[in-house]
Each structure stands twice: as C-alpha cells, then as structure tokens.
Design a protein around this motif. Structure first.
Motif, short mmCIF file in Angstrom:
data_model
loop_
_atom_site.label_atom_id
_atom_site.label_comp_id
_atom_site.label_asym_id
_atom_site.label_seq_id
_atom_site.Cartn_x
_atom_site.Cartn_y
_atom_site.Cartn_z
N UNK A 1 12.30 -55.29 23.37
CA UNK A 1 11.03 -55.09 24.05
C UNK A 1 11.14 -53.74 24.79
N UNK B 1 6.87 -47.92 33.13
CA UNK B 1 6.90 -48.13 34.57
C UNK B 1 6.44 -46.83 35.21
N UNK C 1 5.57 -51.73 37.57
CA UNK C 1 5.57 -52.06 36.16
C UNK C 1 4.15 -51.89 35.60
N UNK D 1 4.34 -53.95 28.89
CA UNK D 1 5.44 -54.36 27.99
C UNK D 1 4.91 -54.49 26.58
N UNK E 1 2.76 -58.49 20.59
CA UNK E 1 2.34 -58.93 21.92
C UNK E 1 2.44 -57.77 22.90
N UNK F 1 1.46 -56.69 27.13
CA UNK F 1 1.12 -57.20 28.45
C UNK F 1 0.96 -56.03 29.40
N UNK F 2 0.02 -56.18 30.35
CA UNK F 2 -0.33 -55.08 31.25
C UNK F 2 -0.48 -55.56 32.69
N UNK F 3 -0.21 -54.65 33.62
CA UNK F 3 -0.57 -54.92 35.01
C UNK F 3 -2.09 -54.93 35.10
N UNK G 1 7.60 -43.60 33.49
CA UNK G 1 8.91 -43.77 32.88
C UNK G 1 8.81 -44.72 31.69
N UNK H 1 13.71 -52.82 27.93
CA UNK H 1 13.80 -54.12 28.59
C UNK H 1 15.02 -54.84 28.01
N UNK I 1 14.83 -60.34 30.49
CA UNK I 1 13.55 -60.53 31.18
C UNK I 1 13.54 -60.19 32.65
N UNK I 2 14.64 -59.70 33.14
CA UNK I 2 14.64 -59.25 34.53
C UNK I 2 15.12 -57.82 34.66
N UNK I 3 15.38 -57.15 33.58
CA UNK I 3 16.02 -55.86 33.78
C UNK I 3 15.60 -54.77 32.80
N UNK I 4 15.39 -53.60 33.39
CA UNK I 4 15.19 -52.37 32.64
C UNK I 4 16.54 -51.67 32.63
#
Lengths: 118, 110
Positions: free
Chosen positions: A33, A37, A47, A50, A57, A59-61, A95, A99, A102-105
């Motif tokens: 993924x 950012x 963020x 993704x 799939x 996903x957006x802020x 930037x 990914x 699921x918790x880290x770039x």
C-alpha cells in the motif's frame, strides 16, 4: 536501497489543479500500500490518502474527498496524486510514503512543495 | 478524523530521560497496537522510530522506547543527546483504512 522521489509541486492559483508524482525504486512496489502525507508550513503531519496494492481501494482524509485522486502504476512503479479545486489551505509539502504496516510509514520521500496562492 | 493530542513541547538536559504522550480515543489508540512514532529534523522527511506501540526498526537506537496504556501512547527517550532535538509525531490506525497523526511535539535538549 528504497527510494521515493516526488515531483510536480509548484505554485497554483486557488481553484486550480496540480498532479504530483512519486517514483519508487529499490523494493517490490506492487506489494505495498502507498500513501500521501502532507505538512503545511510550520505545522504538523497530516495523512492525506492511501491506495491498495492493486489500486482497487482508495481512502482519503475528509478535507480532500471529491477533490484529490490517488492512483498508481505498478508497471512504472509510480504513485500519483491528482489535486483539483485547490484551496489556500492545501498549501503544504506533500510526502510520498510506503505503508509498511497499518500503523507505519516506513519509507518517505523528501517531499514536494505545493503553494496555492493568488 | 480528529488529530491525536500531544504536548506542544518538552525539554530535557543531556543524559536525562523524557516522555512524550499521545492521547487518542477508544476508536484509534485505545483499540489496537497500531501506533507509531516519527522523528523529524528541520527540512527533512520524517523517520520511523517506533511501530506497533513498542517495536524499533532496525538501526534505531535502543534509547527510544514506546508504550501504551488505554487511549494514551507514550514515547520515552533515555540518555538524551543533542541530536535527539527534533519534532516528534505519533500516528495511529483510525479504522476503515485511514490513519491519524498527533499534532507534534518539539523536543529541546537544553
């Protein structure tokens, strides 16, 4: 060595459009993924979006939904962010990031500056 | 998608330990172990320092450690060094394939 290199930033008027690109190398791009950012001048990280490994799939802020579109090309190993209807508050360094979980770039590019101003 | 809460600034003297908190909700920090921390020096890209609450990527000093209790995660830096002076950000998985960052904490080494 993992490398992410962004391009496409610049000065654009409010309401305008810009397309950012990120060239990836040094890893198997198609199994990760990827994300965008951003960081407004003097502010924190936010963020933005993704995209799944196969692009199926996205996903957006909330603040960019309907205006920004993330996409990828697993042949060219590239990640894009099409930004439309740009607002002054979209001004930031953008930037590209991998990914790693699921918790880290786990890897970041150096960023590209987008300035929205009249 | 509300930002996680971090103190704006913390400081410490060389050799001391400091802790930076990161408070979220039961929908993000409190619901799993998917919390990470980043160090960012001025003009540079962020660097991953901690993931899954307390794991260190290869190459990150063991002076950096993470923990979590309830809706609050914490980053502790022991044996402070001048090079640790930077901005630090926490990040949590927020459900539905989205992530959320904290507002950031500026660490000053006195």
């Amino acid at each position: 060595e993992v490398q992410l290199v962004e391009s496409g930033g610049g000065l654009v008027q409010p309401g305008g459009s810009l397309r950012l690109s990120c060239a990836a190398s040094g890893f198997t791009f198609s199994i990760y993924w990827m994300s965008w950012v951003r960081q407004a001048p003097g502010k924190g990280l936010e963020w933005v979006a993704n995209i799944k490994v196969d692009g199926s799939e996205k996903y957006y802020v909330d603040s960019v939904k309907g205006r920004f579109t993330i996409s990828r090309d697993n042949v060219e190993n590239s990640l894009d962010l099409q930004m439309n209807s740009l607002r002054v508050e979209d001004t930031a360094v953008y930037f590209c990031a991998r990914l790693g979980g699921w918790d880290r770039f786990d890897y970041w590019g150096q960023g590209t500056l987008v300035t929205v101003s009249s | 998608q509300s930002a996680l809460t971090q103190p704006a600034s913390v400081s410490g003297s060389p050799g001391q330990s400091i802790t930076i908190s990161c408070t979220g909700t039961s929908s993000d920090v409190g619901s799993h172990i998917l919390v990470s921390w980043y160090q960012q020096h001025p003009g540079e890209a962020p660097k991953l320092m901690i993931y899954e609450v307390s794991k260190r990527p290869s190459g990150v000093s063991n002076r950096f450690s993470g923990s979590k209790s309830g809706n609050t995660a914490s980053l502790t830096i022991s044996g402070l060094q001048a090079e640790d002076e930077a901005d630090y950000y926490c990040c949590s998985y927020a459900g539905s394939s989205t992530l959320v960052f904290g507002g950031g904490t500026r660490l000053t080494v006195l």
